[in-house]
Design a protein around this motif. Structure first.
Motif, mmCIF file in Angstrom:
data_model
loop_
_atom_site.group_PDB
_atom_site.id
_atom_site.type_symbol
_atom_site.label_atom_id
_atom_site.label_comp_id
_atom_site.label_asym_id
_atom_site.label_seq_id
_atom_site.Cartn_x
_atom_site.Cartn_y
_atom_site.Cartn_z
ATOM 1 N N GLU A 160 0.838 -1.199 0.000
ATOM 2 C CA GLU A 160 0.000 0.000 0.000
ATOM 3 C C GLU A 160 0.876 1.253 0.000
ATOM 4 O OE1 GLU A 160 -4.118 1.495 2.077
ATOM 5 O OE2 GLU A 160 -2.907 0.010 3.127
ATOM 6 N N PHE A 161 1.932 1.246 0.790
ATOM 7 C CA PHE A 161 2.851 2.382 0.810
ATOM 8 C C PHE A 161 3.560 2.543 -0.535
ATOM 9 C CE2 PHE A 161 2.560 1.691 5.442
ATOM 10 C CZ PHE A 161 2.244 2.983 5.837
ATOM 11 N N VAL A 162 3.930 1.442 -1.157
ATOM 12 C CA VAL A 162 4.583 1.483 -2.464
ATOM 13 C C VAL A 162 3.638 2.082 -3.504
ATOM 14 C CG1 VAL A 162 5.554 0.090 -4.339
ATOM 15 C CG2 VAL A 162 6.134 -0.428 -1.953
ATOM 16 N N VAL A 163 2.397 1.643 -3.504
ATOM 17 C CA VAL A 163 1.414 2.139 -4.471
ATOM 18 C C VAL A 163 1.180 3.639 -4.284
ATOM 19 C CG1 VAL A 163 -1.021 2.006 -5.175
ATOM 20 C CG2 VAL A 163 0.306 -0.093 -4.853
ATOM 21 N N VAL A 164 1.080 4.084 -3.048
ATOM 22 C CA VAL A 164 0.884 5.519 -2.790
ATOM 23 C C VAL A 164 2.098 6.315 -3.252
ATOM 24 C CG1 VAL A 164 0.645 7.284 -0.986
ATOM 25 C CG2 VAL A 164 -0.771 5.236 -0.913
ATOM 26 N N ALA A 192 11.793 2.716 -3.451
ATOM 27 C CA ALA A 192 12.242 2.777 -2.056
ATOM 28 C C ALA A 192 13.639 3.378 -1.949
ATOM 29 C CB ALA A 192 12.227 1.379 -1.443
ATOM 30 N N VAL A 193 13.811 4.252 -0.961
ATOM 31 C CA VAL A 193 15.082 4.921 -0.701
ATOM 32 C C VAL A 193 15.410 4.729 0.776
ATOM 33 C CG1 VAL A 193 16.277 7.149 -0.646
ATOM 34 C CG2 VAL A 193 14.649 6.655 -2.464
ATOM 35 N N LEU A 208 2.066 9.204 -6.180
ATOM 36 C CA LEU A 208 2.462 10.586 -5.900
ATOM 37 C C LEU A 208 3.770 10.966 -6.589
ATOM 38 C CD1 LEU A 208 1.659 10.802 -2.089
ATOM 39 C CD2 LEU A 208 0.340 11.771 -3.984
ATOM 40 N N GLY A 209 4.478 9.960 -7.105
ATOM 41 C CA GLY A 209 5.755 10.234 -7.750
ATOM 42 C C GLY A 209 6.824 10.662 -6.769
ATOM 43 N N VAL A 210 6.772 10.077 -5.569
ATOM 44 C CA VAL A 210 7.732 10.417 -4.523
ATOM 45 C C VAL A 210 8.454 9.157 -4.066
ATOM 46 C CG1 VAL A 210 6.374 12.384 -3.729
ATOM 47 C CG2 VAL A 210 6.050 10.150 -2.647
ATOM 48 N N PRO A 211 9.631 9.300 -3.453
ATOM 49 C CA PRO A 211 10.317 8.126 -2.929
ATOM 50 C C PRO A 211 9.615 7.604 -1.675
ATOM 51 C CG PRO A 211 11.533 10.098 -2.353
ATOM 52 C CD PRO A 211 10.409 10.525 -3.262
ATOM 53 N N LEU A 212 9.727 6.316 -1.467
ATOM 54 C CA LEU A 212 9.258 5.693 -0.232
ATOM 55 C C LEU A 212 10.480 5.562 0.666
ATOM 56 C CD1 LEU A 212 7.281 4.229 1.588
ATOM 57 C CD2 LEU A 212 7.695 2.156 0.245
ATOM 58 N N VAL A 213 10.589 6.409 1.650
ATOM 59 C CA VAL A 213 11.744 6.440 2.533
ATOM 60 C C VAL A 213 11.525 5.416 3.640
ATOM 61 C CG1 VAL A 213 13.176 7.870 4.043
ATOM 62 C CG2 VAL A 213 12.094 8.883 2.012
ATOM 63 N N THR A 214 12.464 4.483 3.756
ATOM 64 C CA THR A 214 12.302 3.379 4.702
ATOM 65 C C THR A 214 13.655 2.877 5.180
ATOM 66 O OG1 THR A 214 11.329 1.172 5.006
ATOM 67 C CG2 THR A 214 12.246 1.662 2.827
ATOM 68 N N SER A 215 13.640 2.187 6.306
ATOM 69 C CA SER A 215 14.841 1.499 6.777
ATOM 70 C C SER A 215 14.645 -0.016 6.687
ATOM 71 C CB SER A 215 15.184 1.923 8.213
ATOM 72 O OG SER A 215 14.087 1.670 9.064
ATOM 73 N N ASP A 216 13.553 -0.442 6.069
ATOM 74 C CA ASP A 216 13.238 -1.860 5.885
ATOM 75 C C ASP A 216 14.060 -2.403 4.716
ATOM 76 O OD1 ASP A 216 12.026 -4.273 4.901
ATOM 77 O OD2 ASP A 216 10.174 -3.748 5.945
#
Length: 95
Positions: free
Chosen positions: A42-46, A69-70, A50-58
């Motif tokens: 769901e986070f990836v799809v959003v 993912a960044v 939005l055309g934004v990076p998904l900032v994560t430590s996973d």
């Protein structure tokens, strides 16, 4: 008002109008293809929408979705922002 209640009210005010709906079919298809949880997808799809990076430590999420993912450490270290990044989408500036 107790401090936790005040913080909750402030958080709700900051997020008002910034909720995003996602297509469940797209989320579930991505979860099936990637083997990741529907929550992660769901986070990836959003982020993609939005055309934004998904900032994560996973680390698993970073490995599964390198195009979106960044790593938090890279993003926080001042890595070049992608055009129309998260701050543009949310109308905020990083702290």
């Amino acid at each position: 008002m107790a401090l936790p209640d005040a913080a909750a009210v402030q958080a709700e005010a900051l997020l008002a109008g910034r909720e995003y709906a996602v297509a469940s079919a797209e989320v579930l298809a991505l979860a099936d293809q990637s083997g990741r949880s529907a929550c992660d997808c769901e986070f990836v799809v959003v982020a993609r929408a939005l055309g934004v990076p998904l900032v994560t430590s996973d680390r698993q999420l970073l490995g599964s979705f390198p195009a979106v993912a960044v790593a938090l450490r890279e993003y926080g270290a001042g890595a070049p922002a992608r055009p129309g990044g998260l701050t543009a989408a949310l109308g905020t500036q990083p702290r």
